[in-house]
Design a protein around this motif. Structure first.
Motif, PDB file in Angstrom:
ATOM      1  N   GLU B  32      38.999  42.290  44.874  1.00  0.00           N
ATOM      2  CA  GLU B  32      40.075  41.293  44.443  1.00  0.00           C
ATOM      3  C   GLU B  32      40.349  41.910  43.032  1.00  0.00           C
ATOM      4  O   GLU B  32      39.356  41.973  42.120  1.00  0.00           O
ATOM      5  N   PHE B  34      42.323  42.134  39.279  1.00  0.00           N
ATOM      6  CA  PHE B  34      43.318  41.456  38.305  1.00  0.00           C
ATOM      7  C   PHE B  34      43.334  42.272  37.008  1.00  0.00           C
ATOM      8  O   PHE B  34      42.483  43.357  36.728  1.00  0.00           O
ATOM      9  N   TYR B  36      44.145  41.713  32.961  1.00  0.00           N
ATOM     10  CA  TYR B  36      44.139  40.884  31.872  1.00  0.00           C
ATOM     11  C   TYR B  36      44.845  41.389  30.753  1.00  0.00           C
ATOM     12  O   TYR B  36      44.727  42.844  30.541  1.00  0.00           O
ATOM     13  N   LEU B  46      44.893  36.047  31.804  1.00  0.00           N
ATOM     14  CA  LEU B  46      45.280  36.700  33.000  1.00  0.00           C
ATOM     15  C   LEU B  46      46.849  36.954  32.935  1.00  0.00           C
ATOM     16  O   LEU B  46      47.687  36.310  32.729  1.00  0.00           O
ATOM     17  N   ARG B  49      47.231  39.157  39.633  1.00  0.00           N
ATOM     18  CA  ARG B  49      45.995  39.593  40.367  1.00  0.00           C
ATOM     19  C   ARG B  49      46.810  40.076  41.767  1.00  0.00           C
ATOM     20  O   ARG B  49      48.049  39.629  42.130  1.00  0.00           O
ATOM     21  N   TYR B  86      43.222  45.126  30.510  1.00  0.00           N
ATOM     22  CA  TYR B  86      41.908  45.181  30.971  1.00  0.00           C
ATOM     23  C   TYR B  86      42.031  44.869  32.644  1.00  0.00           C
ATOM     24  O   TYR B  86      42.465  44.076  33.111  1.00  0.00           O
ATOM     25  N   ASP B  88      40.049  44.052  36.056  1.00  0.00           N
ATOM     26  CA  ASP B  88      38.777  43.479  36.222  1.00  0.00           C
ATOM     27  C   ASP B  88      38.725  43.201  37.771  1.00  0.00           C
ATOM     28  O   ASP B  88      39.734  42.795  38.742  1.00  0.00           O
ATOM     29  N   LYS B  90      37.402  41.419  40.606  1.00  0.00           N
ATOM     30  CA  LYS B  90      36.554  40.068  40.701  1.00  0.00           C
ATOM     31  C   LYS B  90      35.891  40.288  42.112  1.00  0.00           C
ATOM     32  O   LYS B  90      34.895  39.640  42.128  1.00  0.00           O
ATOM     33  N   ARG B  93      32.084  40.676  42.722  1.00  0.00           N
ATOM     34  CA  ARG B  93      31.049  39.526  42.548  1.00  0.00           C
ATOM     35  C   ARG B  93      29.842  39.467  43.744  1.00  0.00           C
ATOM     36  O   ARG B  93      28.736  39.373  43.547  1.00  0.00           O
ATOM     37  N   LEU B  99      29.291  41.945  36.819  1.00  0.00           N
ATOM     38  CA  LEU B  99      30.871  41.888  36.708  1.00  0.00           C
ATOM     39  C   LEU B  99      31.179  42.443  35.189  1.00  0.00           C
ATOM     40  O   LEU B  99      30.706  41.933  34.363  1.00  0.00           O
ATOM     41  N   THR B 100      31.791  43.556  35.190  1.00  0.00           N
ATOM     42  CA  THR B 100      32.348  44.138  34.020  1.00  0.00           C
ATOM     43  C   THR B 100      33.643  44.465  34.146  1.00  0.00           C
ATOM     44  O   THR B 100      34.039  45.156  35.048  1.00  0.00           O
ATOM     45  N   PHE B 101      34.481  44.334  33.098  1.00  0.00           N
ATOM     46  CA  PHE B 101      35.704  44.791  33.039  1.00  0.00           C
ATOM     47  C   PHE B 101      35.938  46.206  32.965  1.00  0.00           C
ATOM     48  O   PHE B 101      34.905  46.624  32.383  1.00  0.00           O
ATOM     49  N   GLY B 102      37.031  46.850  32.993  1.00  0.00           N
ATOM     50  CA  GLY B 102      37.161  48.227  32.541  1.00  0.00           C
ATOM     51  C   GLY B 102      37.160  48.078  31.082  1.00  0.00           C
ATOM     52  O   GLY B 102      37.035  47.071  30.338  1.00  0.00           O
ATOM     53  N   THR B 103      37.065  49.613  30.648  1.00  0.00           N
ATOM     54  CA  THR B 103      36.957  49.485  29.067  1.00  0.00           C
ATOM     55  C   THR B 103      38.329  49.230  28.341  1.00  0.00           C
ATOM     56  O   THR B 103      38.123  49.332  27.001  1.00  0.00           O
TER      57      THR B 103
END
Lengths: 115, 111
Positions: B32, B34, B36, B46, B49, B86, B88, B90, B93, B99-103
């Motif tokens: 999933e 997203f 941000y 947000l 999605r 960013y 993300d 989801k 998980r 769980l890490t966002f893109g840079t």
């Protein structure tokens, strides 16, 4: 509350001191997440909770970092014996669903500066 | 490890130009995803999605499983779109991965 509330907004502490960062999620939100964001970087996952249960703490950098959410609502991130490298923006987010499929709502963050 | 990649740190376009913010993921299942957005001195918000297939502020993002991408697009950029974006993942998980966002990609829209 209407949004995710974090306190304090700014915290300056001396190296070696302990700090406690507070997050008050949106009422009724099941999941709560802690992230850390260094300047110029994306948010880095630290830990998350579903209700009061800590589901994943693999992102905590070392054992000086801990988090709790004893009643499934407010959470506290504690950093013991702070070091300068701990300086960052600490962000809390919550989501209504356990899977986070509805997306996160973030707080304004706590900027921690260790001097 | 499962991860997302945002290859561009900065994307600068003129007002009215099309925008595409790239996000590539590596994941064997069905993530999933997203997007941000963080406007200057504001909290992360947000944006959209992929499961809702919505358009927010003129932005859309399509999950392309063949290319393992989730690029964010807008046909005509506005100055108020200038922000950090960013990607993300989801769905990462359930794999137990961190769980890490893109840079993030900074979008700068010039007048």
């Amino acid at each position: 509350g209407a949004g995710v509330s974090q306190s304090p907004r700014y915290k300056v502490t001396k190296r070696g001191q302990d700090v406690a960062l507070r997050c008050d999620p949106i009422s009724g939100h099941v999941s709560l997440y802690w992230y850390r964001q260094a300047l110029g970087q994306g948010p880095e996952f630290l830990t998350y909770f579903n209700y009061e249960a800590q589901q994943d703490k693999s992102g905590l950098p070392n054992d000086r970092f801990s988090a709790e959410r004893p009643e499934g609502s407010i959470s506290t991130l504690t950093i013991q014996r702070t070091e300068q490298r701990d300086s960052a923006m600490y962000r809390c987010a919550s989501s209504l669903e356990e899977t986070g499929g509805d997306g996160y709502t973030f707080g304004s963050g706590t900027r921690l500066t260790v001097v | 490890a499962q991860r997302v990649t945002q290859p561009e740190k900065l994307l600068s376009v003129f007002k009215g130009a099309p925008v595409e913010l790239k996000c590539n993921y590596s994941y064997s299942g069905s993530p999933e995803l997203f997007w941000y957005v963080q406007y200057s001195r504001q909290r992360l918000q947000l944006l959209l999605r992929h499961i809702s297939r919505e358009s927010i502020k003129g932005f859309t993002a399509d999950l392309n499983k063949g290319e393992t991408s989730f690029h964010l697009k807008k046909p005509f950029a506005q100055e108020e779109d200038s922000a950090m974006y960013y990607c993300d993942p989801k769905g990462f998980r359930s794999s137990g991965d961190k769980l890490t966002f893109g840079t993030g990609t900074r979008l700068a829209v010039r007048p």
